[in-house]
Motif scaffolding. Sequence first.
Motif, PDB file in Angstrom:
ATOM      1  N   ARG A   1       0.826  -1.209   0.000  1.00 59.49           N
ATOM      2  CA  ARG A   1       0.000   0.000   0.000  1.00 59.49           C
ATOM      3  C   ARG A   1       0.858   1.256   0.000  1.00 59.49           C
ATOM      4  O   ARG A   1       0.391   2.341  -0.303  1.00 59.49           O
TER       5      ARG A   1
ATOM      6  N   ARG B   1      -8.390   2.055  -0.786  1.00 63.58           N
ATOM      7  CA  ARG B   1      -7.428   1.071  -0.301  1.00 63.58           C
ATOM      8  C   ARG B   1      -6.633   1.607   0.871  1.00 63.58           C
ATOM      9  O   ARG B   1      -6.227   0.870   1.761  1.00 63.58           O
TER      10      ARG B   1
ATOM     11  N   HIS C   1       0.987   3.286  -3.106  1.00 62.25           N
ATOM     12  CA  HIS C   1      -0.212   3.984  -3.555  1.00 62.25           C
ATOM     13  C   HIS C   1       0.048   5.258  -4.349  1.00 62.25           C
ATOM     14  O   HIS C   1      -0.494   5.451  -5.430  1.00 62.25           O
TER      15      HIS C   1
ATOM     16  N   THR D   1      -4.003  10.477  -0.258  1.00 60.26           N
ATOM     17  CA  THR D   1      -5.451  10.437  -0.428  1.00 60.26           C
ATOM     18  C   THR D   1      -6.060  11.676   0.211  1.00 60.26           C
ATOM     19  O   THR D   1      -5.687  12.049   1.314  1.00 60.26           O
TER      20      THR D   1
ATOM     21  N   ARG E   1      -8.777   3.336  -5.505  1.00 63.10           N
ATOM     22  CA  ARG E   1      -7.384   3.361  -5.076  1.00 63.10           C
ATOM     23  C   ARG E   1      -7.252   4.077  -3.737  1.00 63.10           C
ATOM     24  O   ARG E   1      -6.563   3.616  -2.839  1.00 63.10           O
ATOM     25  N   GLY E   2      -7.973   5.197  -3.644  1.00 61.46           N
ATOM     26  CA  GLY E   2      -7.929   5.929  -2.388  1.00 61.46           C
ATOM     27  C   GLY E   2      -8.523   5.111  -1.254  1.00 61.46           C
ATOM     28  O   GLY E   2      -8.007   5.099  -0.140  1.00 61.46           O
TER      29      GLY E   2
END
Lengths: 286, 286, 304, 340, 358
Positions: free
Chosen positions: A116, D226, A119, D240, D223-224
């Motif tokens: 993650r 996640r 990201h 995010t 995606r955010g």
Amino acid sequence: MTAVPPIAEDRSDGPHSDILRAEAIRVGYDTRVVIDGLDVGFPVGSITALVGPNASGKSTLLKALARLLPLQAGQVLLDGAALQTMSSRVIAQRLGVLPQSPLAPEGITVADLVSRGRHPHGRLLRRSGVDDLRVVADALVVTGTAELADRPVESLSGGQRQRVWIAMALAQQTSLLLLDEPTTYLDIAHQIEVLDLLADLRAAASKTIVMVLHDLEQAAAYADRLLVLSEGRLVAEGPPREVLTEQLVQDVFGLRSRIIPDPDTGTPLILPRGRHSSSPTPQEIP
Amino acid sequence: MTAVPPIAEDRSDGPHSDILRAEAIRVGYDTRVVIDGLDVGFPVGSITALVGPNASGKSTLLKALARLLPLQAGQVLLDGAALQTMSSRVIAQRLGVLPQSPLAPEGITVADLVSRGRHPHGRLLRRSGVDDLRVVADALVVTGTAELADRPVESLSGGQRQRVWIAMALAQQTSLLLLDEPTTYLDIAHQIEVLDLLADLRAAASKTIVMVLHDLEQAAAYADRLLVLSEGRLVAEGPPREVLTEQLVQDVFGLRSRIIPDPDTGTPLILPRGRHSSSPTPQEIP
Amino acid sequence: SCSTSAETEASGECGVFPYTLAHAFGSSAFEESPERIAVVTDVDLDIAIALGVEPVIYPGYELGAWQQEAFDERGLQLDSYDPADGIDFEAIAASKPDAILATSGWSLDEDYEKLSAIAPVIAYTTEDGLDAMTWADRTELAGCALGIPEKADAAIEGVGDAFAAAAAAHPEFAGKTITYAVIHPDQITYSSYQGSDVSFFTDLGFTLPEIAAEFTGDNAGLSKENIDKLEADVLVIGYPFGDEGLLTRSELESDPLFQSLDVVKRGAYGVIGDDVASPIAYPSPLGLPWALDAVAPVLATAAK
Amino acid sequence: MTDALLPLLVRERRRDRTRSALVCLVLSVAILAFAAAEILAGSADIALDDMIPAAFGQGEGLAAYVVFETRVPRALVALLSGALFGLAGHLYQRLVGNVLATPDILGISAGASAAATAVLTLGAVGIGVQVSAVVGAVGVAALVFLLSWHRGVSPYRLVLVGIGIGACASAVTTYLVTRADEMSVERALRWMIGSLSGADWAGVWVLLLTLAVGAVLLLFASRGLRTFALGDDLAAALGTRVSRLRFGSLLLGAGLAAVATSITGPIGFVALVAGPLAARLVRRTDAAVAAALVGAVIVVAADLIAQTAPFISPVPTGSITAVIGAPALIYLLVHGRRRS
Amino acid sequence: MPSDPALLPRAPLTLDDRLLTQVSTRGRRRVLGLLGLLALTAIGVVLSFALGARHIAPGVVVETLLGLRPADDYETLVIVTERMPRALLALLVGASLGCSGVIMQALTRNPLADPGVLGIELGAAFAVLLGILFFGVRGASSYFWWALAGSAVTACIVLAIARLARLAASATISLVIAGAALSAILGSLITLLIVRDTAVYAHYNYWSVGQLNGRAGVIDEIWPFALAGLLLAVPLGRPLNALALGDEVAEGLGLAVGRWQLFGAVTAVVLCAAATAAVGPVAFVGLLGAHTARLLVGGDHRWLLPYGALCGAVLLLLADVACRLIPGNGELQVAIATAVIGAPVFVALARGRKVVPA
Ligand SMILES: Nc1ncnc2c1ncn2[C@@H]1O[C@H](COP(=O)(O)OP(=O)(O)OP(=O)(O)O)[C@@H](O)[C@H]1O
Ligand SMILES: Nc1ncnc2c1ncn2[C@@H]1O[C@H](COP(=O)(O)OP(=O)(O)OP(=O)(O)O)[C@@H](O)[C@H]1O
Ligand SMILES: [Mg+2]
Ligand SMILES: [Mg+2]
């Protein structure tokens, strides 16, 4: 980990070379202003240790620098541009944060958690590819958590977990790392390993590192510069050997101590003098 | 707290004088046996430091001693009686635990959290009385968290929070304290303060203390006895100055180090030799 | 015959084909008088049977006593669909109807599209037709669209005659005030409020007490604290869902508040069950005469 | 070291993806099979020869009506609304980080019902009802968000405010329903339980459009999302925009749930169960596609049972969904590996 | 460096004392709050005697309470046979639900859990329906026993499932999911049973609306259970406090975690089941009551339990009065008024709560 070149002691101090600067910032929480009117800069490629007693505002400063706390006044400049004007994503690509006590979601595995960290580098439609995985694998390996990749994070020991979080911050591959007590929960070997790793990263990839440490000896051994915070104010700043004095430790921490140089390396050793730390009959160490 | 007598170096080793004993215990988690066939005892009034690398089973052992993990084999004796046969309440009146990373419920205040340490002493219907309040207040004062009494725990800094948890364990007023990394998150002064406090408690109230520490110097300075754990096995046990050798640090932690006596107290100082810890030009310390 | 104004302005001449029926959802055209009729509501089933039409399919709710009687009398063996999940369009389509009789129906606004794709729908004529049309209007409408206006007239007249006869047989009804209330599971409802369809009682000669003006369709609930508002010369209590609910009959009759009513003390009240409460609430040319037969003795006892 | 680990991770990743893909494939096949069964089965007997062309709008007469106008749209509405409910529930559960957090508990469904009932009692029909349901739901979502705003929105406060607003909204609905004195039992049931009996092509198109728009928006959000699980601080640190995303997802979920509700009525339990089921099937928490598919499977299968099962059919579909979803959930709960 | 006998900087005694007073004034504030709630409850009861769909002069109410009016007077009858039992019922049910809400939230560590979370409501509903359908059960009093049995059985099944599931997921999540799943199944079965029978549907509906209207008779049945449940809840404050710190810390504090969880669940089930059996599924009162209490006194369960009970009681009492006061001759269902009265208060409290932005 491979052999690294000796650390170049370059401490250019002009604000222009600061990759990150806080200017007259005021930050705090709902009712409490913690830091008011603080100015501080972080030169490219430097390792800065933020030290100070509990509740002195170290974590608060770190969060402000990473715009995790809104500024009540002043501004933080990343490469000369105000953080507030930049998109979250761009910031996240250049600045990685490790909070003081992050919480992993239930059931997540180590590899998943670390990935993650990728990201900010993801594209909307692209699934993370092999490149991302390589970065993740690297992060796992250098933090010594490779064997844990498949384990659920909640089943790890405290030190294992801490290293997984560090791996996540590393996987973010930012040139700037803000780490809040990265060595917490780690055994001494792993503490040294992590600090060595950070020094490597600075040396090899010219990363800029800001970290909160409680261990003043480690701070002195690994940081180019110490920032000493007390009650939200910067009370000392400079090369560790100059800053760290028995007087400072007494004034800032209220701790009697004795400081001697390491017989081999010359870095200062801080010997706290607690009420019970002395032994009536000094013994020979085998 | 009043002046304390010097620590009596009484290390009677007969199993009969052990307030807590583990006999051939096997503990672990669902699929993983962490400790198998371990025997260890803790004499009344001793301070034992449990050291070892991450994931060596320190927390697991502590949890087993406090019957927070079910034993798969063997038994733990508290004052000669098997823990399994005792009621939770009786155990809790005599044995306090501080887990490695406890989580406070949302919104709870410091005073409230600490006063929950009084739980084992409460009668079913009796409200906590002035005595309880005094114990709670004492615990807050000695851990330096008195000013925080009304704050919600989640709004504290890491070190403040850690001290609040310690206060809760102290409020339990048990003769036996099992503490998992009590100094985590604390600044050096507070680390020393907490360790001094524990030493005081041992001296004044003859409490028995078992604590996990990562800082070997502190372990050596404050503990009567070191238990060195590695991969679930006890690899060394004894007075710190005898146990702590460069060889042991190398073998158990895989860390090169140099050990010198503290020039004043004689307690061992462990100087890690990380790759980056040496400085090319040793400097004089001011 | 008594065509409503809405009907005449929009449709062709009653009973003459080709015939176009303008209704709440548009219009339906009939080239010739439809033979195979599907019905989608209980009331329309009543109307069809009262007009002597045997529907090719009907919603298989449990038949009311009056319907069962009519079925037995005429030896009807009709197809039905299970209405538990709403209208079964497939089954209706498979029965190949020429017309769908739906002069009533709560969900017609939602179902119309799919019904009209099967066959022309005989729907209620105005937006508020569901509430505004009387049973006679619906019967009339059905008669026109099915090409049997004379049968509709006869059915309506038949009901009128039955009521006239009952009124004549019971002169004691005339001029007496009456309250009709039903006990729902969750509340007592004052049903005979001013402006509702109370023809069942007024056609027998009863009148409404003044207090009936206090209630409206939106405000017909009655707290038990105010149960004294039921006072009238005659009181009829209906149990549309059987002898249970907020108060069962025995609970009601032993209730101190109810007992303190004058009309109760006089014994001038009657209780009717779900078999008749339903055709009174949803009147139809088939159900009304049957309900009348059942209720008249109750009324007679109460109004003595 | 890295070189040894990387293939392992790649393999792992591939296994995860294969697993996800496999699960999705199986779910899709199940959906298709159930939908086909639905189209083939029904109260009217149609010859298979007539069925095929009719299914594509080619036939005529009875077959065309029954297959093309009734069964096909019904199957499609089942599929699409199931997917929407599944997505909405999944979205909310991740948004708030609580398995109980569905559009129902946050007051969204209540808002949709209240608005729809309000215009229904005012006499509106058809599209007006649907539009107002959506407006009501999104409005409530926005209101909940704004009322819980205080330097950002903590999930806990969001939920509390949602419960409160939702309670008000459902009180409005109950009030309106009891006021509308002659509401038939039939209609009330349909409104309360959720039925596909009114499915038609208009509904299909609306649902399809919503699903398409929703899927695209969700793609942006996913995606955010996640990073949400790591806590607001870390999510923000990873780039995010937490509040904005939370607001957007809240509205999105409200919209999805409201559109589906306005067409089928509140089909219970799908929103609650789809997320956890999907997460346990694909062993990851961020399984939006799987959640949509699970939702679709549940509703399509439930509709098949509702229409064809002996003894009980036909019944409103909403009464069957739980019978399918709940035992599956309990089974996975008891036997699932502890790795969601 | 020789050992220094200097002491830890000892905080001045005054600090200690200030702390004590601080702690005790907080206690006093809480006591005052409790008294305030008690007063509100009393006011609620009085209002519930004095106000209703029918306007009755205050003088008449007072005279009735003093027994000065003839027993067969209509207005006296209204007060004695309608309003008094209803007030008592609202009091018992509200208190039971509020208390049981506090317990359920503590046990599941989920702020969204209402007392019905273990499937109690649907279990009760299902049993009532079976009674209506197959055993000809009629009337609120007979519903009570069926509902009670149904919710008890359901709660047991849910607890059993959650126990089985423990290895696969965390205990609290299992409990919540198992409850939701079983509720959903029962809901479906209920629908299947009633969908073809409008009369049964209507009666089920009546039961499931949740109202105090016409249910005064069940007081005889509910009071022993409500009282027993409330008494059982008395010792729960401390264990719940410990449980809130997590299983591990709680165990460390000497709490037999499993046993107290079971005891708590049983208590909550008894309370909620009795309330549900009496007036139908209005567990929402419990959710609102528990949260309102939490927002008023914070997280100490020794206070939360009585606060929760009183908040629930006040809420239901006031709501019941309000639904009798709507213009017109009828009444509103209490569930509606509960929401309309409770929700804004609730939202306001939730907004005012000093939560640190996460
Ligand atoms: N979320 C919060 N809300 C309100 N006050 C806070 C919050 N977090 C920290 N504080 C307060 O702000 C001050 C600075 O806290 P901060 O966490 O920055 O300290 P720190 O230097 O990181 O300490 P530590 O070494 O203990 O981690 C402290 O007084 C603390 O109580
Ligand atoms: N809940 C758990 N489930 C499964 N395995 C666990 C769990 N907790 C710890 N372990 C494993 O048990 C072993 C011992 O862990 P333990 O927590 O006792 O280590 P520790 O010595 O306390 O380490 P640290 O210094 O990092 O806290 C480790 O391999 C760890 O991964
Ligand atoms: Mg900090
Ligand atoms: Mg540990």
